[in-house]
Every structure is written in structure tokens, then in C-alpha cells.
Design an enzyme around this catalytic site. Structure first.
Site, mmCIF file in Angstrom:
data_model
loop_
_atom_site.group_PDB
_atom_site.id
_atom_site.type_symbol
_atom_site.label_atom_id
_atom_site.label_comp_id
_atom_site.label_asym_id
_atom_site.label_seq_id
_atom_site.Cartn_x
_atom_site.Cartn_y
_atom_site.Cartn_z
ATOM 1 N NE ARG A 91 -0.220 0.364 4.954
ATOM 2 C CZ ARG A 91 0.671 1.242 5.385
ATOM 3 N NH1 ARG A 91 0.913 2.337 4.682
ATOM 4 N NH2 ARG A 91 1.326 1.044 6.519
ATOM 5 C CG ASP A 94 6.184 6.500 7.001
ATOM 6 O OD1 ASP A 94 6.549 5.622 7.797
ATOM 7 O OD2 ASP A 94 6.943 7.378 6.567
ATOM 8 C CB VAL A 95 5.296 3.018 9.978
ATOM 9 C CG1 VAL A 95 5.451 4.310 10.766
ATOM 10 C CG2 VAL A 95 5.096 1.837 10.920
ATOM 11 C CE1 TYR A 97 -0.686 -2.119 17.410
ATOM 12 C CE2 TYR A 97 -2.645 -0.729 17.485
ATOM 13 C CZ TYR A 97 -1.938 -1.832 17.929
ATOM 14 O OH TYR A 97 -2.479 -2.649 18.895
ATOM 15 C CG HIS A 98 -3.496 -2.591 10.917
ATOM 16 N ND1 HIS A 98 -4.343 -1.546 10.657
ATOM 17 C CD2 HIS A 98 -2.768 -2.771 9.782
ATOM 18 C CE1 HIS A 98 -4.158 -1.111 9.428
ATOM 19 N NE2 HIS A 98 -3.202 -1.844 8.875
ATOM 20 C CB ILE A 166 -7.160 6.163 4.113
ATOM 21 C CG1 ILE A 166 -8.450 6.227 4.936
ATOM 22 C CG2 ILE A 166 -7.450 5.689 2.692
ATOM 23 C CD1 ILE A 166 -9.495 7.169 4.382
ATOM 24 N N GLY A 167 -4.794 3.882 3.334
ATOM 25 C CA GLY A 167 -3.721 3.606 2.385
ATOM 26 C C GLY A 167 -4.156 2.485 1.463
ATOM 27 N N GLY A 180 -7.985 1.901 8.371
ATOM 28 C CA GLY A 180 -7.866 1.460 9.760
ATOM 29 C C GLY A 180 -8.563 2.470 10.643
ATOM 30 C CB CYS A 196 0.796 8.435 8.633
ATOM 31 S SG CYS A 196 -0.509 7.190 8.738
#
Length: 262
Positions: A91, A94-95, A97-98, A166-167, A180, A196
């Protein structure tokens, strides 16, 4: 729920006019990633689009702008000790978390060349869902992908309040990944990263907002799923779900191109 594989997917929990909705419950990121790719191949070949709803155990994912995770602020050994995986995915962004308490929404929809328009529609659906959950100040933030609430003062500094990331990736004119949305997320896990890559941003959740606003409500994952599904059906009501003819033609195998065993 029982183990889910691409060949044993649950029945849709809802069938809208244009897309199916599948609820995967709680599923490790890698397993959901496999399901995404399985469905993506089908949608890219002309099958019905699918909206996936899922929660993941704690994981950090690195998008194409992540630069090898420079916005992760702890060591990989520390993350491993906490049982938090780090995965590179296709996607944008950047980085992020989920984890438990976050509703992850993967929209496996045809996009074609309308990527910017598609991202705006994802934002619109998220904003509409949050409005229905009582957070009427939910809004996009021009120039940044995602959904935000009104900024807050933190020790004299104004911090943007981000509630949804969003990505997406687009391959074969069809989207992967998505949203997410923090419902009752363990927000302290965002302290492991610069979300992000945004320095002035604080992550928030539906539950945190209910608490800070004195609303006396408990954030419900089921309510959030229903709100997102309804919002997607509304926002994408007039969306062009067709794939370019060239994409469908490319997805059809041709006898003359079949590899020989000789």
C-alpha cells in the site's frame, strides 16, 4: 471464528447492489493479506467487488514511503518481545499500526485510473460512518490521507487528532488495502511509531472521544461495522464499478499463450 483460507471464506454478511461484505472477525494480518490477494485476483477478473471487515492482532505495516521503518521509535527486538510483527506491504503511505479494537476495512473494488477519487470516497464513507456514531466533527484533512477530528491543545501545542488511516495499492485496476478506523484501540501502541510519519498528529479513537466528551457511551465494534457498511453503500451508490475492457481482456487466458509441457 474457525481458520479462514481463501478456499473456505465465510458467506457474505450482506450483499449490497454492487458489492459483498465479508466479516472475517479477528484474523492475523498475514492470513487476511492472503485473502485480500485471492479476492483481488477474482475481482480483477470481473467478480463482484468485496468489502472485508476484520480486526488484527498487533502488527506494524510499512507502506511504500516507510523508508525501512525510520518512523518506528523502538527496536525490532523490543517489538518482537511484545509479539508485534513488522511487515512490508504494497500500500501507499508510511508506517501504521493495526491491533485489537481497530476496525480494518479492505475495499477490493475496481478503481482504474481514478485513484485520487477513490481515496476521497474512502474518506467520505469513513466520515459519514463517524457522523452516525456521534462524532459530527469528523472530516478529511486536505493534503493528508485519513480522517481527523477537531485539533486539541496538548501542553501549548495544537495536535491534529487522527482517528482513521487510509492507504491503498492498485494493481490490475483493482484496489487492495483500505482503512484502519480506531474504535476502542490500544492507543498506547501508537507510541511505538510516528503514525504515518506525521509529527504533529495524535491518534485518537471513538472510545477516547466518547470519554473526553463526557458522552457516557461505550464504543461498539458491531455498531462501527454496521455504520461503515451503510456508509459505503451510500457513498458508492453511483460509483462506476466497471473495469476497463483492456483489463478484463488481459485477465482471460488465451489458448495460444498457454505454456507447453514439451
Amino acid at each position: 471464528m474457525p481458520d479462514v483460507t481463501p478456499t473456505s471464506l465465510p458467506d457474505p454478511v450482506q450483499r449490497t447492489e454492487h458489492f459483498d461484505v465479508l466479516d472475517l472477525g479477528t484474523l492475523p494480518y498475514r492470513d487476511a493479506w492472503d485473502i485480500q490477494h485471492h479476492l483481488h485476483a477474482e475481482v480483477a477478473a470481473g467478480a463482484r467487488p468485496t468489502l472485508l471487515l476484520v480486526e488484527h492482532p498487533a502488527v506494524l505495516t510499512l507502506g511504500r514511503k516507510a523508508r525501512e521503518g525510520e518512523n518506528i521509535v523502538v527496536t525490532r527486538d523490543y517489538l518482537a518481545g511484545q509479539g508485534i510483527e513488522v511487515l512490508e506491504v504494497e500500500r501507499g503511505g508510511d508506517v501504521t499500526y493495526h491491533g485489537p479494537g481497530q476496525l480494518v476495512v479492505y475495499a477490493i473494488f475496481p478503481v482504474g485510473r481514478r485513484v485520487r477519487d477513490f481515496l476521497r470516497l474512502l474518506e467520505d464513507a469513513t466520515v459519514q460512518a463517524l457522523h452516525s456514531l456521534g462524532l459530527e466533527d469528523a472530516r478529511p484533512n486536505p493534503g493528508y490521507a485519513g480522517v481527523y477530528l477537531s485539533p486539541r491543545d496538548l501542553n501549548g501545542l495544537e495536535r491534529q487528532q487522527k482517528i482513521a488511516s487510509i492507504g491503498v495499492a492498485v494493481k490490475q485496476h483493482t484496489a487492495l488495502h483500505g482503512i484502519g478506523l480506531n474504535i476502542a484501540t490500544q492507543l498506547h501502541h501508537f507510541d511505538l511509531i510516528v503514525p504515518c510519519g506525521l509529527q504533529d498528529t495524535q491518534m485518537t479513537s471513538v472510545q477516547r472521544e466518547y470519554d473526553l466528551r463526557g458522552l457516557g457511551q461505550s464504543a461498539s465494534m458491531d455498531a462501527a461495522k454496521a455504520a461503515l457498511t451503510t456508509a459505503f453503500a451510500s457513498v458508492f451508490r453511483d460509483y462506476d464499478f466497471s473495469l476497463p475492457a483492456s483489463a478484463l481482456h488481459a485477465a482471460i487466458p488465451h489458448p495460444q499463450s498457454k505454456e507447453s509441457d514439451a
